[in-house]
Structures are given as C-alpha cells and as structure tokens.
Design a protein around this motif. Structure first.
Motif, PDB file in Angstrom:
ATOM      1  N   SER A 143       0.905  -1.134   0.076  1.00  0.00           N
ATOM      2  CA  SER A 143       0.096  -0.016   0.013  1.00  0.00           C
ATOM      3  C   SER A 143       0.861   1.141  -0.021  1.00  0.00           C
ATOM      4  O   SER A 143       0.375   2.359   0.040  1.00  0.00           O
ATOM      5  N   LEU A 144       2.076   1.160  -0.261  1.00  0.00           N
ATOM      6  CA  LEU A 144       3.183   2.303   0.098  1.00  0.00           C
ATOM      7  C   LEU A 144       2.596   3.304  -1.057  1.00  0.00           C
ATOM      8  O   LEU A 144       2.979   4.415  -0.885  1.00  0.00           O
ATOM      9  N   ALA A 145       2.520   2.854  -2.409  1.00  0.00           N
ATOM     10  CA  ALA A 145       2.408   3.611  -3.316  1.00  0.00           C
ATOM     11  C   ALA A 145       1.180   4.645  -3.230  1.00  0.00           C
ATOM     12  O   ALA A 145       1.160   5.790  -3.588  1.00  0.00           O
ATOM     13  N   SER A 146       0.225   4.170  -2.577  1.00  0.00           N
ATOM     14  CA  SER A 146      -0.930   5.019  -2.338  1.00  0.00           C
ATOM     15  C   SER A 146      -0.855   5.946  -1.391  1.00  0.00           C
ATOM     16  O   SER A 146      -1.363   7.178  -1.460  1.00  0.00           O
ATOM     17  N   GLN A 147       0.198   5.684  -0.497  1.00  0.00           N
ATOM     18  CA  GLN A 147       0.396   6.859   0.853  1.00  0.00           C
ATOM     19  C   GLN A 147       1.484   7.546   0.159  1.00  0.00           C
ATOM     20  O   GLN A 147       2.033   8.458   1.046  1.00  0.00           O
ATOM     21  N   PHE A 148       1.857   7.377  -1.030  1.00  0.00           N
ATOM     22  CA  PHE A 148       3.456   8.134  -1.263  1.00  0.00           C
ATOM     23  C   PHE A 148       3.147   9.762  -1.577  1.00  0.00           C
ATOM     24  O   PHE A 148       2.267  10.004  -2.238  1.00  0.00           O
ATOM     25  N   LYS A 149       4.032  10.364  -0.811  1.00  0.00           N
ATOM     26  CA  LYS A 149       3.861  11.906  -1.196  1.00  0.00           C
ATOM     27  C   LYS A 149       5.200  12.427  -2.261  1.00  0.00           C
ATOM     28  O   LYS A 149       4.920  12.877  -3.307  1.00  0.00           O
ATOM     29  N   TYR A 150       6.283  12.024  -1.734  1.00  0.00           N
ATOM     30  CA  TYR A 150       7.626  12.255  -2.882  1.00  0.00           C
ATOM     31  C   TYR A 150       8.620  11.013  -2.131  1.00  0.00           C
ATOM     32  O   TYR A 150       8.586  10.754  -0.938  1.00  0.00           O
ATOM     33  N   ALA A 151       9.814  11.133  -2.997  1.00  0.00           N
ATOM     34  CA  ALA A 151      10.815  10.675  -2.393  1.00  0.00           C
ATOM     35  C   ALA A 151      12.169  11.377  -2.565  1.00  0.00           C
ATOM     36  O   ALA A 151      12.325  12.255  -3.564  1.00  0.00           O
ATOM     37  N   LEU A 152      13.107  11.138  -1.905  1.00  0.00           N
ATOM     38  CA  LEU A 152      14.491  11.734  -2.167  1.00  0.00           C
ATOM     39  C   LEU A 152      15.393  10.858  -2.569  1.00  0.00           C
ATOM     40  O   LEU A 152      15.360   9.468  -1.853  1.00  0.00           O
ATOM     41  N   VAL A 155      20.268   5.501  -3.538  1.00  0.00           N
ATOM     42  CA  VAL A 155      19.467   5.445  -2.268  1.00  0.00           C
ATOM     43  C   VAL A 155      18.449   6.180  -2.269  1.00  0.00           C
ATOM     44  O   VAL A 155      18.341   7.186  -2.969  1.00  0.00           O
ATOM     45  N   ILE A 156      17.532   5.586  -1.523  1.00  0.00           N
ATOM     46  CA  ILE A 156      15.897   6.312  -1.747  1.00  0.00           C
ATOM     47  C   ILE A 156      15.596   6.376  -0.314  1.00  0.00           C
ATOM     48  O   ILE A 156      15.486   5.605   0.681  1.00  0.00           O
ATOM     49  N   GLN A 157      14.941   7.630   0.217  1.00  0.00           N
ATOM     50  CA  GLN A 157      14.261   7.843   1.315  1.00  0.00           C
ATOM     51  C   GLN A 157      12.821   8.171   0.847  1.00  0.00           C
ATOM     52  O   GLN A 157      12.353   9.113  -0.011  1.00  0.00           O
ATOM     53  N   ILE A 158      11.592   7.391   1.298  1.00  0.00           N
ATOM     54  CA  ILE A 158      10.215   7.701   0.979  1.00  0.00           C
ATOM     55  C   ILE A 158       9.630   8.318   1.902  1.00  0.00           C
ATOM     56  O   ILE A 158       9.643   8.263   2.897  1.00  0.00           O
ATOM     57  N   VAL A 159       8.751   9.532   1.571  1.00  0.00           N
ATOM     58  CA  VAL A 159       8.230  10.434   2.377  1.00  0.00           C
ATOM     59  C   VAL A 159       6.639  10.278   2.053  1.00  0.00           C
ATOM     60  O   VAL A 159       6.069  10.137   0.782  1.00  0.00           O
ATOM     61  N   LYS A 160       6.032   9.781   3.174  1.00  0.00           N
ATOM     62  CA  LYS A 160       4.256   9.541   3.183  1.00  0.00           C
ATOM     63  C   LYS A 160       3.649  10.641   3.264  1.00  0.00           C
ATOM     64  O   LYS A 160       4.240  11.648   3.869  1.00  0.00           O
ATOM     65  N   LYS A 161       2.445  10.576   2.707  1.00  0.00           N
ATOM     66  CA  LYS A 161       1.408  11.643   2.915  1.00  0.00           C
ATOM     67  C   LYS A 161       1.071  11.772   4.307  1.00  0.00           C
ATOM     68  O   LYS A 161       1.089  10.804   5.016  1.00  0.00           O
TER      69      LYS A 161
END
Ligand SMILES: Nc1nc2c(ncn2[C@@H]2O[C@H](COP(=O)(O)OP(=O)(O)OP(=O)(O)O)[C@@H](O)[C@H]2O)c(=O)[nH]1
Ligand SMILES: [K+]
Ligand SMILES: [Mg+2]
Length: 359
Positions: A320-329, A353-359
C-alpha cells in the motif's frame, strides 16, 4: 568496382539487385518461421513439468545439448539436486533451483538437452525453447571437448524461432497506419536498406500504410524482426564445461571468445567467475533504502530489473506504500542533484539510495 557496375542498381540507392531478392526471400522465410512460434494445438507442445512458476529476482535458463553438464551445474550451484548421468536425455522436465548471490535470489532452470531440429519439435525442443524465452539470461552450456559445433547449431535453432542472442532491439520506429501510404525516413545513412526495399518487404507482409523511421543503419533482417514484432532480445553466456578434458591452448582459445566463460563442474573450476559474469549479464538494479535522519541500509538491498521506477520500489517495500506516497528523496546516478525530490515515475539506477516520504 567493375564487378559492381555490372550489377543493376535501383535508381535511388546503391544496393545491388541481388540484395532485394535476398531481402524479400528473407521476409517470406520469416513469415513461415513465425508460424513455428504460434502455440501448437497438439498436446506435445504443452508438456508436463515445464510450467515452473517464476520466482525470485531473475530467471536463468540452462540450455544445451544432452550430457554437457547442465544438471551437474544446477546441483553444484543450488540446493536442488537434479539427476546427472553419463547417458543422454537424463533430464526430462524443467527443474528449478535458486542461486543466492549478492542478496538476490536467482532462479536457475535445468532443462532437457536439445538437439538440432529442436525448434521444429525434435525431442522436447519446443518446450525447452518456450521456457528459454521467459528467461532474463540464457546460459548456453557447451561441451568444451566438442569444439564449436554445438554453439553454432544451437544459435541457429534459437535464431529460427526469433530469439536474438546478445543483440539489442533494432532502433527503428515502425507504426502501421490506416491510410496515407508508407512514409519512410532515416536519421542516419543507410548502407543495407533503402526506401524501395523497405516498401517491398512491407508489401510482402501486406502492409501498405505505415510510418517507418530508421534511427540506425539496420539490415533487412533487422527490419523484418521489427515488423514481425515477437522477437526476444536475450543476453546469453556461452559456458564451456569440462575443460578438465581439453588442452591448455584450447582452454585459452575458448575463454577469449566473446560472451564466453570456461568451467569445469567436475573439478569445480572457475565457477565464481561464472557467477560474476552472470550477475553482470543480469544487470539487476540494487536500491538501498534510508530512513529520515539515519544512514542508508547497505546490508539489505532491494533488487529490481533494469528500468524500475520509484513505484516499483514502493511495491517491494509494502503493497500500500504507493498509495500513501508523497515524494521521495534520491541520492545516486539517476538524479542530477543529491538528494533530489522525485515522483513515482522516476527511473531508478543501480546503487541509488532512496528515502520515501508518506502523505
Ligand atoms: N569430465 C567432466 N565430466 C563432467 C563435467 N561436468 C559434468 N560431467 C559429466 O557429464 C555427464 C553428463 O552430465 P549431466 O549433468 O547429466 O548433463 P546434462 O547436460 O544435464 O544431460 P541431459 O540431462 O541428459 O541433457 C555426467 O556423467 C557428468 O558427471 C566436467 O566438468 N568434467
Ligand atoms: K546426461
Ligand atoms: Mg540433465
């Protein structure tokens, strides 16, 4: 040049007339061969034991003549045991195993031996080739004591069913249209194809309206591949096994051939190098994740196929992460700045390297 002058040329280019005949002949042949690729209605083509589920991060198919050592190899590299024996056609179905390497699970498929005429259905040739088409990399295992014969024969078999080994897709834009005739363009100088030949080939396929743009100097065969469309462009490693049985000079010669690795399953020689090469040919993308304010986790990579996006990464972490996704670094070669703020469609590159920021 006196020879060349005797050959009639078409008025718009310098391709000899014989090339037209050959080009057209190949178009016809390709049409017949395409029928070989259509799934046969007979039960023989289905074959039991061949529908192995895809699993892991990548799939590698082992193809080769009987008794070259495919099963011996699978048993050595994975925890699966596949029966090996000195008689031909020991293996009768598809046997899957898993190679664990650099944190990736690579599915390795042992298959029955194939022989000349496999594409036409000799032995279990059709089923074996059908499995090979689903792989990410093919290992063509060859008996080093048999020289070059096996390699040439199997290349021919695979070629005849539209599998192109170690070749990239021809850079030709091709789009059939409803009307307007054939519009032909090229961005480079063509030495093997001309507008006229392209038209003749298209007519052979009953295509009278289409847009064609050559972005590289392709051959008629490559153009036919684009029209036919169901070609598979497959990385292939030629693995010469049983080098314990040949001279040092021969080992040296085979090892220097393109895309080739020499091994001995019997003496466990050069297997590490083969794995390294296989990894290179799989060209998987490793992505590291990072939590806010923490260092990246380099111990646990997310492994993806080439061309994966941020969305693919999300799916790997949680459904479900894609649906809560805001942006990524993202830090790495895929971005201009490090870090850079990116969206779901951003394409990842190896070791980003990725850091995911949720809504
Ligand atoms: N000398 C030598 N013999 C080997 C080597 N690797 C495998 N063999 C032998 O080659 C024979 C055939 O091995 P398999 O693993 O059954 O070959 P395969 O390709 O799976 O054969 P099929 O399933 O019949 O197509 C066996 O007797 C193996 O012991 C090697 O590196 N050197
Ligand atoms: K065998
Ligand atoms: Mg076998």
């Amino acid at each position: 040049s006196s020879v060349l002058l005797k050959i009639s040329h078409c008025c718009i280019c310098v391709i000899p007339a014989t090339e037209y005949h050959l080009g057209l002949l190949k178009a016809k042949l390709a049409k017949y061969r395409a029928q070989l690729l259509e799934p046969s209605k007979s039960s023989a083509a289905k074959g039991e034991g061949f529908d192995v589920m895809k699993s892991g991060d990548a799939r590698v198919a082992l193809i080769g003549f009987p008794s070259v050592g495919k099963s011996t190899f699978l048993s050595l590299m994975t925890s699966t045991a596949s029966e090996a024996a000195s008689y031909e056609f020991t293996t009768l179905t598809c046997i899957p195993g898993v190679i664990e390497y650099k944190g990736a699970n690579i599915q390795l498929l042992d298959l029955p031996g194939i022989i000349e005429g496999a594409a036409q259905g000799k032995g279990r040739g059709r089923q074996v080739i059908a499995v090979a088409r689903t792989a990410d990399v093919v290992i063509m295992m060859l008996d080093a004591t048999k020289g070059e014969v096996q390699r040439a024969l199997l290349e021919k078999e695979l070629e005849s069913v539209g599998i192109r080994l170690n070749k990239s897709k021809p850079n030709i834009y091709f789009k059939p249209k409803k009307g307007g005739g054939i519009s032909f363009n090229s961005t480079v100088t063509l030495t093997q194809c001309s507008e006229k030949l392209v038209q003749l080939i298209l007519h052979e396929y009953k295509i009278f309206n289409a847009e064609v743009l050559f972005r590289e100097d392709c051959s008629p065969d490559e153009f036919i591949d684009v029209i036919v469309g169901n070609r598979v462009y497959m990385p292939c490693l030629y693995v010469y096994n049983k080098i314990d049985q040949i001279s040092m000079e021969e080992v040296d010669r085979l090892a220097r051939r393109p895309h080739s690795v020499v091994i001995s399953c019997g003496m466990k020689l050069n297997l590490d190098y083969l794995l390294e090469k296989l990894w290179e040919y799989l060209a998987l993308t490793c992505i590291y994740t990072k939590k806010r304010g923490q260092r990246p986790d380099f111990t646990d990579a997310i492994i993806l196929r080439k061309g994966a996006s941020v969305e693919h990464v999300c799916h790997r972490i949680h459904r479900s992460l894609a649906s809560q996704f805001k942006y990524a670094l993202v830090w790495g070669t895929s971005t201009k700045y490090s870090p850079q703020r990116v969206g779901l469609t951003h394409m990842m590159e190896h070791e980003d390297v990725i850091q995911i920021v949720k809504k």
